[in-house]
Design a protein around this motif. Sequence first.
Motif, PDB file in Angstrom:
ATOM      1  N   LEU A  57     -14.155  20.549 -31.440  1.00 54.05           N
ATOM      2  CA  LEU A  57     -14.262  19.168 -30.643  1.00 54.05           C
ATOM      3  C   LEU A  57     -13.864  17.974 -31.234  1.00 54.05           C
ATOM      4  O   LEU A  57     -12.932  17.283 -30.822  1.00 54.05           O
ATOM      5  N   ILE A  58     -13.931  18.025 -32.261  1.00 55.85           N
ATOM      6  CA  ILE A  58     -13.418  16.538 -33.424  1.00 55.85           C
ATOM      7  C   ILE A  58     -11.744  16.683 -33.266  1.00 55.85           C
ATOM      8  O   ILE A  58     -11.122  15.782 -33.161  1.00 55.85           O
ATOM      9  N   LEU A  85     -15.846   9.745 -29.246  1.00 56.91           N
ATOM     10  CA  LEU A  85     -16.604  10.706 -29.272  1.00 56.91           C
ATOM     11  C   LEU A  85     -18.020  10.560 -29.729  1.00 56.91           C
ATOM     12  O   LEU A  85     -17.843   9.916 -30.781  1.00 56.91           O
ATOM     13  N   ALA A  86     -19.080  10.885 -29.293  1.00 60.51           N
ATOM     14  CA  ALA A  86     -19.986  10.613 -29.718  1.00 60.51           C
ATOM     15  C   ALA A  86     -20.996  12.160 -29.795  1.00 60.51           C
ATOM     16  O   ALA A  86     -21.157  12.774 -28.854  1.00 60.51           O
ATOM     17  N   VAL A 110     -13.729  13.922 -39.792  1.00 59.48           N
ATOM     18  CA  VAL A 110     -13.421  12.735 -39.226  1.00 59.48           C
ATOM     19  C   VAL A 110     -12.697  11.543 -39.796  1.00 59.48           C
ATOM     20  O   VAL A 110     -11.600  11.198 -39.579  1.00 59.48           O
ATOM     21  N   ASP A 111     -13.190  11.698 -41.121  1.00 59.13           N
ATOM     22  CA  ASP A 111     -12.154  10.627 -42.349  1.00 59.13           C
ATOM     23  C   ASP A 111     -10.769  11.341 -42.302  1.00 59.13           C
ATOM     24  O   ASP A 111      -9.754  10.402 -42.284  1.00 59.13           O
ATOM     25  N   VAL A 166     -15.274   8.367 -33.617  1.00 55.20           N
ATOM     26  CA  VAL A 166     -16.073   9.544 -33.518  1.00 55.20           C
ATOM     27  C   VAL A 166     -17.390   9.192 -34.175  1.00 55.20           C
ATOM     28  O   VAL A 166     -17.359   8.583 -35.265  1.00 55.20           O
ATOM     29  N   HIS A 167     -18.381   9.198 -33.617  1.00 51.03           N
ATOM     30  CA  HIS A 167     -19.760   8.824 -33.868  1.00 51.03           C
ATOM     31  C   HIS A 167     -20.803  10.057 -34.052  1.00 51.03           C
ATOM     32  O   HIS A 167     -20.886  10.608 -33.289  1.00 51.03           O
ATOM     33  N   LEU A 168     -21.322  10.291 -35.394  1.00 50.71           N
ATOM     34  CA  LEU A 168     -22.415  11.306 -35.474  1.00 50.71           C
ATOM     35  C   LEU A 168     -23.454  10.554 -35.580  1.00 50.71           C
ATOM     36  O   LEU A 168     -23.639   9.617 -36.758  1.00 50.71           O
ATOM     37  N   LEU A 169     -24.364  10.772 -34.545  1.00 49.66           N
ATOM     38  CA  LEU A 169     -25.483   9.789 -34.293  1.00 49.66           C
ATOM     39  C   LEU A 169     -26.580  10.334 -34.854  1.00 49.66           C
ATOM     40  O   LEU A 169     -27.810   9.682 -34.900  1.00 49.66           O
TER      41      LEU A 169
END
Length: 379
Positions: free
Chosen positions: A219-220, A235-236, A251-252, A260-263
């Motif tokens: 997805l990322i 994207l979260a 992500v980096d 992109v947020h990993l919550l």
Amino acid sequence: MMKRRIKVLQLHPDYNIKAHDFADLGEQIFKALPDDRYETVNAFLRGRPAPGAPESRAHRSVYFELSDAQLKGLRIRALWALYQFCRAEQFDVVICNRFKPVNMMLQLTRLLKVPLCIGIAHGFGEYDRFYRRRQAKRLIDKSWRFVGVSPAVKQYLLDCDCGFTESNTVAITNAIDIEQAKALQLTREEAREQLGLDPSVRLIGALGRLVPVKGHIYLIRAFASLKDRHVDAQLAIIGAGREEKNLLAEVDRLGLTGRVHLLGFRADALQYVRAFDIWTMPSLAEGLGLALLEGMSGALPVIASNVPAMLPLIEGAGGIAVPPADSSALSGALDTYLSLSDAQLREKGNQAYQYLVENHEIFSFRQKYLSLIEGSLKD
């Protein structure tokens, strides 16, 4: 003289009771059983609630508190504890969730002579090993019924050719309590504020444990390929797990920091579903995938992998199905939805919600379990 109530045990591998039971299907089975006719007991092989933690709605809960070591190998101590308990209680029905409880009760059924045992299979692969199939074929008898949580899981059981038959195996598709789920959900604005997300962006969402089988890395990567085409999109992902470090590194590497947020883990995560504009489920495998139904409960358009258990749901909801682990196809699906107007996205989301209401509402689910139990006890 008052007739004795039917005594039902539901057996789980782990303590897993939530404060809200909209998607706790074990609790929903208990809701199906009228109190005047059924006495219910919930039992957990591992774990127990901490002080103040929620407990089952069953009339009584039992915690065996067995260790991981005691539930591996021959499980002699665990089997003895379960045998003594069931012999003393004299249950009429034992409902077993997932492989370990099913396997243990298969070994004890002929000693205990329980009139009805129901084994619920939540996914694929539990009977891939030859010795498990051989054992099942030897131990399954007329007292057993089996439930697959989707038609695909039922077919998996039948294809194992080890005692699961058309006469003893059914599909009862998972469901959620839609009204309870909707009542928990925050508004779009409230959800984004609590999650710390920009209220103005197009937001792609996903919910699930951060483990490889959930497919979040694809997805990322899919999002990375269209980030420049849709500059207002983000994207979260809500969830925690061992894959988090790898996902953060991806992500980096792809230059997606801030997009992109990993919550992380969020209690009662369903309350945030309306924060999103598009709901994704890129799993590599699923038994059904309750998170897909949760997205539909928020009236969101859905994109998900076309694995057998989810494909009929995606097609029924008017969503987009993509091959698992295919970032290119996933990117194309995201692009299709991100290219729609807000009104068109809402229309797709409403279509998914109507499908959910018509096919996965909780009252039908409860009735199917009640009919299975009462019909089987009469046989």
